[in-house]
Design an enzyme around this catalytic site. Structure first.
Site, PDB file in Angstrom:
ATOM      1  N   LYS A 156      -7.761 -11.800   7.279  1.00  0.00           N
ATOM      2  CA  LYS A 156      -7.404 -10.934   8.416  1.00  0.00           C
ATOM      3  C   LYS A 156      -8.533  -9.966   8.736  1.00  0.00           C
ATOM      4  O   LYS A 156      -8.890  -9.778   9.903  1.00  0.00           O
ATOM      5  CB  LYS A 156      -6.113 -10.195   8.034  1.00  0.00           C
ATOM      6  N   GLU A 196      -3.881  -5.789  -5.273  1.00  0.00           N
ATOM      7  CA  GLU A 196      -2.534  -6.096  -5.752  1.00  0.00           C
ATOM      8  C   GLU A 196      -2.666  -6.629  -7.179  1.00  0.00           C
ATOM      9  O   GLU A 196      -3.618  -7.320  -7.514  1.00  0.00           O
ATOM     10  CB  GLU A 196      -1.880  -7.130  -4.838  1.00  0.00           C
ATOM     11  N   CYS A 207      -5.549  -9.630   3.053  1.00  0.00           N
ATOM     12  CA  CYS A 207      -6.642  -8.809   3.596  1.00  0.00           C
ATOM     13  C   CYS A 207      -7.900  -9.567   4.006  1.00  0.00           C
ATOM     14  O   CYS A 207      -8.385  -9.369   5.116  1.00  0.00           O
ATOM     15  CB  CYS A 207      -7.009  -7.733   2.586  1.00  0.00           C
ATOM     16  N   LYS A 242      -2.896 -14.553  -6.021  1.00  0.00           N
ATOM     17  CA  LYS A 242      -3.618 -14.249  -7.260  1.00  0.00           C
ATOM     18  C   LYS A 242      -2.595 -13.817  -8.297  1.00  0.00           C
ATOM     19  O   LYS A 242      -1.439 -13.554  -7.952  1.00  0.00           O
ATOM     20  CB  LYS A 242      -4.681 -13.189  -7.022  1.00  0.00           C
ATOM     21  N   VAL A 248       0.825  -1.205   0.000  1.00  0.00           N
ATOM     22  CA  VAL A 248       0.000   0.000   0.000  1.00  0.00           C
ATOM     23  C   VAL A 248       0.863   1.261   0.000  1.00  0.00           C
ATOM     24  O   VAL A 248       0.658   2.180  -0.795  1.00  0.00           O
ATOM     25  CB  VAL A 248      -0.964  -0.008   1.213  1.00  0.00           C
ATOM     26  N   PHE A 275     -16.297 -11.108  -8.967  1.00  0.00           N
ATOM     27  CA  PHE A 275     -16.124 -11.854  -7.716  1.00  0.00           C
ATOM     28  C   PHE A 275     -17.117 -13.011  -7.592  1.00  0.00           C
ATOM     29  O   PHE A 275     -17.573 -13.354  -6.514  1.00  0.00           O
ATOM     30  CB  PHE A 275     -16.207 -10.917  -6.496  1.00  0.00           C
ATOM     31  N   PHE A 290      -8.469   0.722  -1.035  1.00  0.00           N
ATOM     32  CA  PHE A 290      -9.232  -0.348  -1.706  1.00  0.00           C
ATOM     33  C   PHE A 290      -8.460  -0.959  -2.880  1.00  0.00           C
ATOM     34  O   PHE A 290      -9.034  -1.703  -3.669  1.00  0.00           O
ATOM     35  CB  PHE A 290     -10.574   0.191  -2.204  1.00  0.00           C
TER      36      PHE A 290
END
Ligand SMILES: NC(=O)c1ccc[n+]([C@@H]2O[C@H](COP(=O)([O-])OP(=O)(O)OC[C@H]3O[C@@H](n4cnc5c(N)ncnc54)[C@H](O)[C@@H]3O)[C@@H](O)[C@H]2O)c1
Length: 472
Positions: free
Chosen positions: A290, A164, A287, A347, A11, A276, A161
């Protein structure tokens, strides 16, 4: 504006590079000296498409520098971003030790020369904005007790938002910018900071074009608490959406429906949306797990048990186990078999292995006595460094991976895997078994290439079933 970004991970490095590209003067800080040394040489410390080019552009016009000490940069800055990690503790609660250390140090570096805004970009539990304010104030009181009444600062929550793999485009062309703050002065600074993004009046950097039709980015201004909640709610929703697709895919396998067809059919409903909804081996990354755990933990602190969030975690854990079951159905015994993993990163287009399904699958296979090989275009170096305990044999290519393997499992849908010569892979395997954990390949093409193919939510051979039913 003068900006400090604390933390140069996925980030922080992207935020720093993008803000510098937009014309702000940015200093990026990290306590990890090796990361700062590499960034000073112009080398990104993570794999993220276009990041190296953007850092070079920013450095060439003197818009960005790097340091291990935040004092001088903080003192000279109007806005100080906190972008440090907030990993899970064993209880599921977010570990705020890095955030707390950063906030205190920011306070200690402040003086009365200007109004500054401390922006929390790390994903932090509801209430952490207040905590940051308190810690900054404590830092000021420890370092400059006499001046404390004249040192002015505001705290904003500005959740991130980005995804990666497409982090630069997501940062320059976001769906929205969320900013929470308690005072107008703080919000005004944030509005000024993000004006170029909101108005989209900058020239796109090479290779990262502006999406067609994008004219303005909505800026949602909220309370600190709502901004913190928005981030958790967004991630919890996305995790749940993928979990839902996986649940439906599992039922599709039982009833003989094709999950990809079903997802197309429901995704075209504008209330649902097509993204999605791809069934697979389950979500991973730094993310979702967690953040869902942290939100569950927060809810529990208020005496609320969120059954939906708990189910999201459970469904995802079970989904990773599906790969093992599918291998057992094909190979019966896994002990002594060689399984090749196509892909390790959680990913495509990243080297991030945090909570990657590949690692879970490798662990289970190794526990069961299988031999594990892997090939990933980018993430093998990270895997070697971060998981030396896993006895994985790393391969030079997908062809090398297939050689004498009993089964292949497609774990990460890297673009280059789409073009693999499946016939050549199947030919060199001991058993040509393919578990396509991302439904990347066309089943008929994989079978024609010689594979015993299994996808996710794709019954063995629906066409054959229909033919049998019609004959009967
Ligand atoms: N990675 C993502 O895709 C993503 C997306 C949205 C939000 N977030 C959130 O953003 C935050 C950062 O995530 P990340 O993936 O960039 O983490 P990361 O682990 O890649 O980077 C964190 C960096 O902070 C540095 N750091 C720790 N303590 C420090 C201190 N006191 N001073 C200076 N540097 C310090 C670490 O050395 C590390 O380089 C997390 O809260 C995460 O949940 C991440």
């Amino acid at each position: 504006m003068r900006i400090t970004v604390i933390g140069t991970g996925y980030v922080g490095a992207v935020t720093g590079a993008c803000l510098a590209y937009l014309g702000h003067r940015v200093t990026c800080i990290d306590t990890d000296e090796s990361k700062i040394a590499r960034l000073r040489r112009g080398e990104p410390t993570i794999y993220e498409p276009h990041l190296a080019e953007l850092l070079q552009l920013a450095a060439a016009r003197g818009g960005i520098d790097f340091d291990t000490d935040l004092s001088a940069a903080t003192a000279a800055s109007d806005v100080i971003f906190i972008a440090v990690g907030t990993p899970s503790l064993p209880s599921g609660e977010a570990n705020l030790q890095y955030l707390e250390a950063a906030a205190r140090s920011i306070g200690a570096a402040m003086d009365a020369r200007r109004f500054r805004v401390v922006v929390n970009k790390s994903t932090v539990p509801v209430g952490s904005g207040n905590l940051v304010g308190t810690l900054v104030r404590e830092g000021i009181e420890d370092a400059r007790p006499k001046e404390r009444a004249s040192i002015r600062f505001g705290v904003a929550s500005n959740p991130e938002f980005l995804r990666e793999g497409s982090a630069i485009a997501d940062s320059l062309y976001p769906d929205r910018i969320v900013t929470g703050a308690a005072e107008r002065e703080t919000l005004a600074v944030m509005q000024e900071l993000y004006r170029p993004l909101v108005e989209q009046d900058f020239d796109p950097p090479p290779g990262v074009p502006r999406p067609a039709g994008m004219e303005r980015v909505p800026m949602v201004t909220t309370t600190l608490t709502s901004a913190e909640m928005i981030k958790y709610a967004a991630n919890a929703f996305l995790a749940m959406k993928i979990g839902f697709a996986n649940e439906i895919a599992n039922i599709c396998e039982h009833v003989g429906a094709e999950a990809p067809e079903v997802m197309t059919g429901i995704g075209l409903d504008s209330r649902i949306g097509a993204r999605f909804l791809s069934p697979g081996v389950g979500w991973g990354g730094s993310c979702f797990g967690k953040d869902v755990l942290a939100l569950l933990h927060t809810a529990r602190e208020y005496g609320y048990d969120s059954r939906l969030l708990r189910a999201s975690i459970d469904v995802n854990s079970a989904q990773r186990q599906m790969v093992i079951q599918k291998l057992q159905e094909k190979l019966f015994i896994l002990k002594g078999r060689t399984v090749g993993l196509l892909g390790l990163a959680f990913k495509p287009d990243t080297d991030d292995l945090r909570d990657a399904p590949s690692l879970h699958i490798a662990e289970r296979l190794l526990q069961m006595g299988a031999r594990v090989k892997a090939y990933d275009p980018i993430a093998m170096t990270a895997c070697r460094e971060q998981r030396p305990d896993l006895r994985i044999r790393f391969c030079e290519s997908a062809q090398d991976l297939a050689n004498e393997s009993d089964a292949l499992v497609l774990v990460t849908e890297w673009a280059e895997f789409r073009d693999l010569d499946l016939t050549a892979l199947a030919r060199v395997m001991t058993r040509p078994i393919l578990v396509d954990g991302r439904n990347l390949f066309a089943p008929d093409a994989a079978r024609a290439a010689g594979f015993d193919y299994t996808g996710i939510g794709r019954p063995q051979s629906p066409a054959a079933k229909i033919a049998i039913e019609h004959t009967a």
